[in-house]
Design a protein around this motif. Structure first.
Motif, mmCIF file in Angstrom:
data_model
loop_
_atom_site.group_PDB
_atom_site.id
_atom_site.type_symbol
_atom_site.label_atom_id
_atom_site.label_comp_id
_atom_site.label_asym_id
_atom_site.label_seq_id
_atom_site.Cartn_x
_atom_site.Cartn_y
_atom_site.Cartn_z
ATOM 1 N N ASN A 127 -2.705 6.247 23.312
ATOM 2 C CA ASN A 127 -2.936 5.513 22.071
ATOM 3 C C ASN A 127 -1.664 4.730 21.752
ATOM 4 O O ASN A 127 -0.591 5.321 21.584
ATOM 5 C CB ASN A 127 -3.265 6.498 20.942
ATOM 6 N N ILE A 128 -1.763 3.414 21.688
ATOM 7 C CA ILE A 128 -0.585 2.561 21.475
ATOM 8 C C ILE A 128 -0.315 2.421 19.982
ATOM 9 O O ILE A 128 -1.239 2.157 19.205
ATOM 10 C CB ILE A 128 -0.811 1.165 22.088
ATOM 11 N N PRO A 129 0.930 2.598 19.513
ATOM 12 C CA PRO A 129 1.249 2.405 18.096
ATOM 13 C C PRO A 129 0.752 1.048 17.602
ATOM 14 O O PRO A 129 1.013 0.020 18.212
ATOM 15 C CB PRO A 129 2.782 2.486 18.072
ATOM 16 N N ALA A 130 0.023 1.069 16.487
ATOM 17 C CA ALA A 130 -0.768 -0.081 16.062
ATOM 18 C C ALA A 130 -0.164 -0.794 14.853
ATOM 19 O O ALA A 130 0.647 -0.236 14.114
ATOM 20 C CB ALA A 130 -2.185 0.392 15.720
ATOM 21 N N TYR A 131 -0.615 -2.034 14.646
ATOM 22 C CA TYR A 131 -0.324 -2.735 13.395
ATOM 23 C C TYR A 131 -1.642 -3.045 12.689
ATOM 24 O O TYR A 131 -2.693 -3.145 13.319
ATOM 25 C CB TYR A 131 0.488 -4.015 13.624
ATOM 26 N N ALA A 132 -1.559 -3.174 11.368
ATOM 27 C CA ALA A 132 -2.735 -3.497 10.564
ATOM 28 C C ALA A 132 -2.387 -4.625 9.601
ATOM 29 O O ALA A 132 -1.265 -4.691 9.084
ATOM 30 C CB ALA A 132 -3.212 -2.271 9.783
ATOM 31 N N ASN A 133 -3.341 -5.510 9.365
ATOM 32 C CA ASN A 133 -3.130 -6.611 8.417
ATOM 33 C C ASN A 133 -4.073 -6.455 7.232
ATOM 34 O O ASN A 133 -5.085 -5.761 7.284
ATOM 35 C CB ASN A 133 -3.325 -7.962 9.095
ATOM 36 N N TRP A 134 -3.742 -7.140 6.133
ATOM 37 C CA TRP A 134 -4.523 -7.075 4.896
ATOM 38 C C TRP A 134 -5.522 -8.233 4.871
ATOM 39 O O TRP A 134 -5.163 -9.374 5.146
ATOM 40 C CB TRP A 134 -3.613 -7.148 3.681
ATOM 41 N N THR A 135 -6.782 -7.911 4.568
ATOM 42 C CA THR A 135 -7.831 -8.922 4.486
ATOM 43 C C THR A 135 -8.562 -8.784 3.145
ATOM 44 O O THR A 135 -8.285 -7.862 2.366
ATOM 45 C CB THR A 135 -8.852 -8.757 5.623
ATOM 46 N N ASP A 136 -9.503 -9.667 2.880
ATOM 47 C CA ASP A 136 -10.296 -9.583 1.650
ATOM 48 C C ASP A 136 -11.095 -8.289 1.595
ATOM 49 O O ASP A 136 -11.500 -7.838 0.518
ATOM 50 C CB ASP A 136 -11.244 -10.784 1.552
ATOM 51 N N ASP A 137 -11.342 -7.688 2.758
ATOM 52 C CA ASP A 137 -12.109 -6.445 2.823
ATOM 53 C C ASP A 137 -11.227 -5.206 2.926
ATOM 54 O O ASP A 137 -11.718 -4.101 3.153
ATOM 55 C CB ASP A 137 -13.061 -6.483 4.027
ATOM 56 N N GLY A 138 -9.921 -5.383 2.779
ATOM 57 C CA GLY A 138 -9.004 -4.259 2.863
ATOM 58 C C GLY A 138 -8.158 -4.295 4.127
ATOM 59 O O GLY A 138 -7.996 -5.342 4.762
ATOM 60 N N TRP A 139 -7.634 -3.133 4.513
ATOM 61 C CA TRP A 139 -6.752 -3.046 5.671
ATOM 62 C C TRP A 139 -7.562 -3.050 6.961
ATOM 63 O O TRP A 139 -8.563 -2.350 7.084
ATOM 64 C CB TRP A 139 -5.885 -1.790 5.614
ATOM 65 N N ASN A 140 -7.081 -3.839 7.927
ATOM 66 C CA ASN A 140 -7.744 -4.017 9.209
ATOM 67 C C ASN A 140 -6.749 -3.604 10.291
ATOM 68 O O ASN A 140 -5.741 -4.286 10.518
ATOM 69 C CB ASN A 140 -8.126 -5.494 9.368
ATOM 70 N N VAL A 141 -6.986 -2.482 10.961
ATOM 71 C CA VAL A 141 -6.002 -1.939 11.900
ATOM 72 C C VAL A 141 -6.454 -2.176 13.337
ATOM 73 O O VAL A 141 -7.625 -1.983 13.677
ATOM 74 C CB VAL A 141 -5.762 -0.427 11.648
ATOM 75 N N ARG A 142 -5.532 -2.619 14.157
ATOM 76 C CA ARG A 142 -5.817 -2.846 15.571
ATOM 77 C C ARG A 142 -5.546 -1.563 16.347
ATOM 78 O O ARG A 142 -4.393 -1.123 16.467
ATOM 79 C CB ARG A 142 -4.944 -3.979 16.113
ATOM 80 N N ASP A 201 -9.896 0.757 29.016
ATOM 81 C CA ASP A 201 -9.202 0.183 27.867
ATOM 82 C C ASP A 201 -10.081 0.154 26.624
ATOM 83 O O ASP A 201 -11.305 0.003 26.702
ATOM 84 C CB ASP A 201 -8.752 -1.250 28.172
ATOM 85 N N PHE A 202 -9.437 0.263 25.471
ATOM 86 C CA PHE A 202 -10.080 -0.029 24.193
ATOM 87 C C PHE A 202 -9.100 -0.844 23.346
ATOM 88 O O PHE A 202 -7.890 -0.625 23.389
ATOM 89 C CB PHE A 202 -10.511 1.246 23.458
ATOM 90 N N ASP A 203 -9.603 -1.825 22.636
ATOM 91 C CA ASP A 203 -8.770 -2.706 21.817
ATOM 92 C C ASP A 203 -9.674 -3.358 20.781
ATOM 93 O O ASP A 203 -10.469 -4.245 21.106
ATOM 94 C CB ASP A 203 -8.084 -3.766 22.680
ATOM 95 N N ALA A 204 -9.593 -2.912 19.537
ATOM 96 C CA ALA A 204 -10.479 -3.439 18.497
ATOM 97 C C ALA A 204 -9.820 -3.299 17.133
ATOM 98 O O ALA A 204 -9.043 -2.363 16.892
ATOM 99 C CB ALA A 204 -11.823 -2.703 18.507
ATOM 100 N N PHE A 205 -10.124 -4.239 16.252
ATOM 101 C CA PHE A 205 -9.731 -4.129 14.856
ATOM 102 C C PHE A 205 -10.816 -3.351 14.116
ATOM 103 O O PHE A 205 -12.007 -3.658 14.249
ATOM 104 C CB PHE A 205 -9.562 -5.508 14.227
ATOM 105 N N ILE A 206 -10.430 -2.352 13.340
ATOM 106 C CA ILE A 206 -11.386 -1.606 12.539
ATOM 107 C C ILE A 206 -10.896 -1.541 11.093
ATOM 108 O O ILE A 206 -9.694 -1.506 10.831
ATOM 109 C CB ILE A 206 -11.612 -0.180 13.087
ATOM 110 N N LYS A 207 -11.831 -1.542 10.154
ATOM 111 C CA LYS A 207 -11.506 -1.569 8.724
ATOM 112 C C LYS A 207 -11.314 -0.160 8.187
ATOM 113 O O LYS A 207 -12.133 0.722 8.420
ATOM 114 C CB LYS A 207 -12.609 -2.285 7.954
ATOM 115 N N LEU A 208 -10.223 0.015 7.477
ATOM 116 C CA LEU A 208 -9.939 1.299 6.858
ATOM 117 C C LEU A 208 -10.591 1.397 5.486
ATOM 118 O O LEU A 208 -10.609 0.428 4.724
ATOM 119 C CB LEU A 208 -8.429 1.508 6.710
#
Length: 500
Positions: A104-119, A215-222
């Motif tokens: 599991n690679i240490p991830a970053y998350a960005n802020w969107t209109d729907d909340g936090w989106n983590v890769r 591999d897995f690589d996806a943005f998911i909403k928290l």
């Protein structure tokens, strides 16, 4: 076999390569004292473009793209899946009872209109049971010029462990579920202002199963779940703090990492690792392989002190570590970073890509992803001159993302290491303001730069930059050809290992 060898190197060159199988054991790497400050970047009256092309053309039209682009990377085109099974003489049925593991690679998350989106990104695999004698044989392919049994015991152990990490069998079509917990232990003064999130505990399944390569690589909403004391995730547009959540992958105790929730504005440093944060000598095949495969990772001079100072003085500085080393062997990288440098997210070379352009230019693809994820943040790019795609991509980012590149810092490895023979091209910096970039020789050169104020050039570090090819190796065809033959022989050795 003949077809594979022909793809790697012309048949007429094989006798020369075989002649290079007996190589002297290299000395332990030493840091060469810095030269006179006026010799930081020196021009050469020579057209290396034709010179490099002539050397590489002598190795055949099918020479690896890693070599053709400049300095090749050590670990590329590792075996995966059925290739590993074939090389080890095992079958899927032999792995049936073997536990599934997750990187599991240490991830970053960005802020969107729907909340936090983590890769969330990483790899699912199984670890075959490989005997010590077999690991020794496999490791010796990478330890060019020495034998694993001639190394100190600690280095033998590291070489075997790293070899075992390479020879894993990736698991495709697996559903991955990640548990988020707000139990990160951070020291804000040592981690760029990172704080433990007060909420956000939850379990989420990724929207896609793993690729054929695992591999897995996806943005998911928290979801903004509350914490044990009624705390919650802070909205990205209401805080400048970087919040952290630990991630645990269901079904295994190996898939642990940290996600960093990064606000829309602020500063992000994208740092290379090899020959910037640790001693690698990636431009010297024999030394580079030993430093990466067997020797303990060693910080480059006092670079940890520089990063610690930036972490403590630049508010909420997001540290992101980018290495094009394939993901199978990045655990050593991550362990080294977290023992030596500020906490931060990570990018590595995954096994699977959705498009050809990303495969051919992985660094640029990863840069584009993070720049586009944080369009309002300003970025500090740190790398070295031995990497040709850095020399091309980093100045281009200034033009492609106006206003987002705050600083570019490039270590000039040729100024301090005589084994770095490959030229580098500074022409991309011709139209960039000098205050925006600096070539440096020692970490102390970075002490007086003002990152927040946008003055990234320390005037005490004389640049003498002319825009074109620079570096050593000019007029020394024998040395550069010898360097390329070493790499071609290494490619052949790896191929033969995988066949037998």
């Amino acid at each position: 076999m003949a077809a594979l060898l022909h793809r790697l190197v012309p048949v007429w060159l094989l006798p020369l390569l075989v002649a290079r199988t007996i190589l002297a054991v290299p000395a332990h790497p030493m840091i060469t004292p810095a030269p006179d400050i006026r010799d930081r970047v020196a021009a050469r009256d020579f057209d290396p473009g034709n010179y490099i092309n002539s050397v590489l053309s002598g190795l055949g039209s099918d020479v690896s793209s890693y070599e053709a682009s400049g300095v090749p990377q050590f670990f590329q085109d590792f075996p995966s899946g059925t290739a590993v099974e074939s090389s080890l003489g095992i079958k899927d049925s032999d792995l049936a009872a073997t536990p599934t593991q997750v990187l599991n690679i240490p991830a970053y998350a960005n802020w969107t209109d729907d909340g936090w989106n983590v890769r969330v990104h990483g790899n699912v695999y199984k670890q075959p049971n490989i005997s010590e004698s077999k690991l020794n044989s496999l490791a010796n392919v990478f330890l060019v010029g020495t034998d694993i049994e001639d190394l100190p015991q600690a280095q033998q152990t590291q070489a075997r462990n790293l070899t075992a990490e390479i020879f894993v069998v990736q698991q495709g079509d697996v559903n991955v579920t990640v548990n988020f917990e707000n139990d990160v232990d951070v020291d804000p003064d040592a981690s760029g202002g990172v704080i433990n999130a007060k909420g956000g505990t939850q379990s989420l399944q990724l929207p896609y199963s793993t690729t054929v390569e695992g591999d897995f690589d996806a943005f998911i909403k928290l979801k903004n779940t509350t914490g044990p004391n009624g705390g919650h995730l802070m909205a990205g547009n209401a805080t400048s703090s970087i919040q952290a959540l630990n991630m645990y992958t269901n079904g295994t105790d190996t898939g642990n990492a940290t996600a960093y929730l990064v606000p829309p504005t602020g500063f992000t440093i994208i740092s290379d690792i090899d020959d910037i944060l640790r001693v690698t000598k990636i431009y010297d095949p024999k030394e580079g392989l030993l430093n990466s495969f067997a020797r303990a990772f060693t910080p480059w001079m006092n670079m940890p002190e520089i990063y610690a100072n930036w972490s403590a003085t630049i508010p909420n500085f997001h540290f992101h570590y980018l290495t094009t080393t394939p993901e199978q062997i990045t655990r050593n990288y991550m362990e080294f970073i977290y023992k030596t440098y500020p906490l931060g997210s990570f990018d590595t070379r995954p096994l699977n890509f959705s498009d050809v352009s990303a495969t051919l230019s992985i660094r640029r693809a990863l840069l584009d992803k993070i720049f586009q994820t944080f369009p309002e943040r300003k970025f500090v790019l740190v790398a070295d001159t031995s990497n040709s795609d850095v020399m091309k991509d980093y100045p281009q980012m200034v033009h492609d993302y106006p206003g987002q590149v705050q600083c570019i810092f490039l270590r000039n490895t040729t100024a301090t290491d005589s084994s770095d023979l490959f030229p580098y091209d500074t022409s991309g910096f011709k139209d960039i303001d000098q205050r925006q970039y600096m070539f440096f020789v020692t970490p102390d050169d970075l002490r007086d730069v003002d990152i927040v104020g946008g003055n990234c050039y320390n005037p005490a570090v004389v640049q003498n930059v002319t825009f074109g090819y620079q570096g050593r190796g000019f007029g020394n065809a024998g040395s550069l050809i010898k360097w390329n033959l070493s790499w071609s022989w290494f490619s052949v050795a790896v191929a033969m290992c995988l066949l037998f």
